[in-house]
Design a protein around this motif. Structure first.
Motif, PDB file in Angstrom:
ATOM      1  N   ASP A   1       0.838  -1.204   0.000  1.00 52.12           N
ATOM      2  CA  ASP A   1       0.000   0.000   0.000  1.00 52.12           C
ATOM      3  C   ASP A   1       0.870   1.250   0.000  1.00 52.12           C
ATOM      4  N   TYR A   2       1.679   1.358  -1.033  1.00 51.65           N
ATOM      5  CA  TYR A   2       2.615   2.487  -1.140  1.00 51.65           C
ATOM      6  C   TYR A   2       2.576   2.973  -2.579  1.00 51.65           C
ATOM      7  N   ALA A   3       2.178   4.233  -2.777  1.00 51.32           N
ATOM      8  CA  ALA A   3       1.998   4.771  -4.126  1.00 51.32           C
ATOM      9  C   ALA A   3       3.314   5.305  -4.664  1.00 51.32           C
ATOM     10  N   MET A   4       3.687   4.844  -5.863  1.00 54.22           N
ATOM     11  CA  MET A   4       4.923   5.297  -6.489  1.00 54.22           C
ATOM     12  C   MET A   4       4.690   5.614  -7.953  1.00 54.22           C
ATOM     13  N   ALA A   5       5.481   6.566  -8.464  1.00 51.30           N
ATOM     14  CA  ALA A   5       5.408   6.946  -9.876  1.00 51.30           C
ATOM     15  C   ALA A   5       6.828   7.204 -10.374  1.00 51.30           C
ATOM     16  N   PHE A   6       7.035   6.953 -11.669  1.00 49.50           N
ATOM     17  CA  PHE A   6       8.357   7.133 -12.273  1.00 49.50           C
ATOM     18  C   PHE A   6       8.226   7.957 -13.546  1.00 49.50           C
ATOM     19  N   VAL A   7       9.086   8.983 -13.665  1.00 50.29           N
ATOM     20  CA  VAL A   7       9.112   9.837 -14.853  1.00 50.29           C
ATOM     21  C   VAL A   7      10.551   9.892 -15.359  1.00 50.29           C
ATOM     22  N   PRO A   8      10.785  10.301 -16.618  1.00 53.26           N
ATOM     23  CA  PRO A   8      12.157  10.425 -17.124  1.00 53.26           C
ATOM     24  C   PRO A   8      12.974  11.408 -16.285  1.00 53.26           C
ATOM     25  N   SER A   9      14.265  11.153 -16.162  1.00 50.76           N
ATOM     26  CA  SER A   9      15.142  11.897 -15.251  1.00 50.76           C
ATOM     27  C   SER A   9      15.153  13.402 -15.508  1.00 50.76           C
ATOM     28  N   GLY A  10      14.970  13.826 -16.755  1.00 56.75           N
ATOM     29  CA  GLY A  10      15.020  15.252 -17.068  1.00 56.75           C
ATOM     30  C   GLY A  10      13.894  16.057 -16.458  1.00 56.75           C
ATOM     31  N   ASN A  11      12.914  15.379 -15.871  1.00 54.06           N
ATOM     32  CA  ASN A  11      11.787  16.087 -15.261  1.00 54.06           C
ATOM     33  C   ASN A  11      12.042  16.475 -13.806  1.00 54.06           C
ATOM     34  N   TRP A  12      13.285  16.321 -13.352  1.00 55.46           N
ATOM     35  CA  TRP A  12      13.533  16.575 -11.930  1.00 55.46           C
ATOM     36  C   TRP A  12      13.179  18.001 -11.472  1.00 55.46           C
ATOM     37  N   PRO A  13      13.391  19.051 -12.288  1.00 60.49           N
ATOM     38  CA  PRO A  13      13.021  20.380 -11.768  1.00 60.49           C
ATOM     39  C   PRO A  13      11.523  20.501 -11.499  1.00 60.49           C
ATOM     40  N   GLN A  14      10.725  19.820 -12.320  1.00 60.34           N
ATOM     41  CA  GLN A  14       9.269  19.901 -12.156  1.00 60.34           C
ATOM     42  C   GLN A  14       8.801  19.159 -10.902  1.00 60.34           C
ATOM     43  N   ILE A  15       9.390  17.997 -10.632  1.00 57.13           N
ATOM     44  CA  ILE A  15       8.889  17.233  -9.484  1.00 57.13           C
ATOM     45  C   ILE A  15       9.448  17.781  -8.176  1.00 57.13           C
ATOM     46  N   GLN A  16      10.685  18.327  -8.181  1.00 56.51           N
ATOM     47  CA  GLN A  16      11.251  18.868  -6.946  1.00 56.51           C
ATOM     48  C   GLN A  16      10.896  20.342  -6.765  1.00 56.51           C
ATOM     49  N   GLY A  17      10.406  20.957  -7.836  1.00 53.92           N
ATOM     50  CA  GLY A  17       9.893  22.319  -7.714  1.00 53.92           C
ATOM     51  C   GLY A  17      10.955  23.382  -7.528  1.00 53.92           C
ATOM     52  N   ASN A  18      12.203  23.126  -7.916  1.00 54.05           N
ATOM     53  CA  ASN A  18      13.253  24.146  -7.812  1.00 54.05           C
ATOM     54  C   ASN A  18      14.360  23.849  -8.815  1.00 54.05           C
ATOM     55  N   ILE A  19      15.353  24.744  -8.868  1.00 58.50           N
ATOM     56  CA  ILE A  19      16.469  24.546  -9.802  1.00 58.50           C
ATOM     57  C   ILE A  19      17.727  24.084  -9.063  1.00 58.50           C
ATOM     58  N   ASP A  20      17.538  23.714  -7.804  1.00 62.02           N
ATOM     59  CA  ASP A  20      18.656  23.247  -6.978  1.00 62.02           C
ATOM     60  C   ASP A  20      18.489  21.743  -6.784  1.00 62.02           C
ATOM     61  N   PRO A  21      19.087  20.921  -7.645  1.00 61.78           N
ATOM     62  CA  PRO A  21      18.796  19.481  -7.621  1.00 61.78           C
ATOM     63  C   PRO A  21      19.283  18.803  -6.344  1.00 61.78           C
ATOM     64  N   GLN A  22      18.469  17.887  -5.845  1.00 61.68           N
ATOM     65  CA  GLN A  22      18.853  17.068  -4.696  1.00 61.68           C
ATOM     66  C   GLN A  22      18.737  15.598  -5.105  1.00 61.68           C
ATOM     67  N   PRO A  23      19.797  15.097  -5.744  1.00 64.75           N
ATOM     68  CA  PRO A  23      19.725  13.739  -6.286  1.00 64.75           C
ATOM     69  C   PRO A  23      19.865  12.659  -5.212  1.00 64.75           C
ATOM     70  N   THR A  24      19.364  11.511  -5.538  1.00 65.29           N
ATOM     71  CA  THR A  24      19.587  10.312  -4.724  1.00 65.29           C
ATOM     72  C   THR A  24      20.542   9.420  -5.499  1.00 65.29           C
ATOM     73  N   ILE A  25      21.659   9.066  -4.893  1.00 59.76           N
ATOM     74  CA  ILE A  25      22.681   8.266  -5.570  1.00 59.76           C
ATOM     75  C   ILE A  25      22.670   6.856  -4.990  1.00 59.76           C
ATOM     76  N   SER A  26      22.535   5.871  -5.851  1.00 56.56           N
ATOM     77  CA  SER A  26      22.607   4.474  -5.417  1.00 56.56           C
ATOM     78  C   SER A  26      23.784   3.808  -6.114  1.00 56.56           C
ATOM     79  N   VAL A  27      24.582   3.077  -5.355  1.00 60.55           N
ATOM     80  CA  VAL A  27      25.715   2.353  -5.936  1.00 60.55           C
ATOM     81  C   VAL A  27      25.488   0.857  -5.751  1.00 60.55           C
ATOM     82  N   GLN A  28      25.835   0.113  -6.769  1.00 59.87           N
ATOM     83  CA  GLN A  28      25.724  -1.347  -6.731  1.00 59.87           C
ATOM     84  C   GLN A  28      27.120  -1.946  -6.853  1.00 59.87           C
TER      85      GLN A  28
END
Length: 410
Positions: A209-236
């Motif tokens: 019961d957890y809602a998730m959505a995925f959009v192309p990476s270039g949409n980050w300013p729209q979803i975070q609502g600013n021009i100061d990106p706060q990325p999440t980095i995952s390493v494998q």
């Protein structure tokens, strides 16, 4: 010695039912201990993998204050730490530098946000992520409706979105949402697909019961609502053992380009967490192992009882052997060997039963099945020790029998 073992096996075979009932306490006790050890080690390994790197050796780098990394309980933070003035988006050059780290298999950059996604007047709290195509190689999904995000979507930064099952059902109860529009943070997106997330992913992020959505990476300013990106980095990493080192090296590379501030990329030291897990498992083992040991003690008493009965039944045999010149040590070793063989056979059966139980339980609980060689060898040695300790009194009694009295015994 071989002759004593042979005589012991003949005696056990001659009284099969009695011997099995005698061994039952040893079998149950040892099976319980082997199963407990395997289950605890399996749960410990599963917990470590879940905390450290999930099921695919992946670790998410944290972006937090320097004080927080120095004191993971947050005791070093004041709440007034300075954020970076401006954070640039992670460049391809930085990603290439990260990929050059020895032992690193893959690196993901995503931009996450939390808020309400709307379909007309229906709003659903949503975890939305702007991702690259590689995201789904580490966190695979199963398509249910529509399609995945295409290469063209990523190249054009298209306003397309794929939803997980729960998000789709919440926004479109009638199941007619494909190609319809939704809105997040004032930006419209077209729903092109519905996916089922892997079990490991849903467990890590709040369940079904957890809602998730995925959009192309270039949409980050729209979803975070600013021009100061706060990325999440995952390493494998290629191996779980390399994950801590790989994550620390990746953090150092990213921190080199950060503006001066009180924040940094980093990874919490898993060594302390491993120690806490081990302490918890050790406490569990002592508790459950102590309970299982009671069965071994009861089994030992049963062995002593049956050996005393055996001495009484074979009084004339002992008398004949002594009359023919058998020494006290010979008689003692014969009965002591029989007790040892009896408990060792019970130990072997108990080990087999314990491994079978452990395999079934770990499979049912989705834990890795781990065979503990030290536990098996220790269990067999302990069962042998039970035979010696509880077989000693009957063996001494047999060795002290007066041959004349023994021959008169009816």
């Amino acid at each position: 010695m071989l002759e004593n073992i042979k005589l012991s096996l003949q005696s056990i075979w001659a009284h099969k039912l009695r011997s099995i009932l005698t061994m039952l306490g040893v079998i149950i006790g040892l099976a319980a201990i082997i199963a407990i050890v395997s289950l605890i080690e399996g749960s410990s390994e599963a917990l470590k993998k879940e905390i450290v790197g999930g099921s695919n050796n992946t670790l998410e780098l944290s972006f937090a204050t320097k004080a927080e990394f120095n004191s993971p309980d947050g005791s070093g933070t004041t709440g007034n730490e300075k954020m970076p003035d401006y954070m640039e988006a992670i460049s391809e050059a930085q990603i290439d530098e990260l990929k050059a780290i020895d032992g690193l298999k893959n690196v993901l950059v995503s931009y996450n946000a939390w808020g309400k996604m709307y379909r007309h007047n229906r709003g659903v709290d949503m975890d939305i992520r702007a991702v690259t195509p590689d995201y789904f190689t580490i966190y695979p999904t199963k398509g249910i409706k529509g399609r995945q995000l295409s290469q063209q979507d990523y190249l054009n930064n298209s306003q397309r979105v794929i939803l997980n099952e729960f998000a789709y059902q919440s926004l479109f109860p009638d199941g007619d949402g494909l190609m319809k529009m939704v809105e997040f943070n004032g930006t419209p997106y077209q729903v092109v697909g519905v996916v089922k997330l892997s079990k490991a992913f849903t467990n890590a992020y709040g369940g079904e019961d957890y809602a998730m959505a995925f959009v192309p990476s270039g949409n980050w300013p729209q979803i975070q609502g600013n021009i100061d990106p706060q990325p999440t980095i995952s390493v494998q990493a290629e191996k779980t053992d390399d994950l801590q080192r790989v994550a620390e090296e990746a953090s150092a590379i990213l921190n080199a380009s950060l503006p001066e501030s009180d924040y940094m990329y980093g990874v919490y030291n898993m060594g302390d967490m491993d120690g806490q897990i081990e302490e918890f498992n050790q406490a569990q083992f002592y508790l459950l192992g102590g309970i299982a040991s009671i069965s071994l003690l009861v089994g030992g008493i049963g062995v002593m009882n049956i050996m005393l009965v055996s001495v009484t039944e074979r009084t004339r045999e002992i008398g004949i052997k002594k009359a023919l010149g058998a020494r006290r040590g010979t008689i003692l070793m014969q009965f002591l060997t029989e007790a040892m063989v009896l408990t060792l056979l019970g130990g072997c059966i108990g080990v087999g039963a314990g491994l079978g139980i452990a395999a079934g339980l770990t499979n049912m609980m989705a834990y890795p099945f781990i065979v503990s060689i030290p536990a098996i060898l220790g269990g067999l040695a302990f069962s042998l020790l039970i035979g010696i300790v509880f077989g000693l009194v009957p063996a001494i009694k047999a060795s002290k029998l007066d041959p004349i009295e023994a021959l008169r015994y009816e």
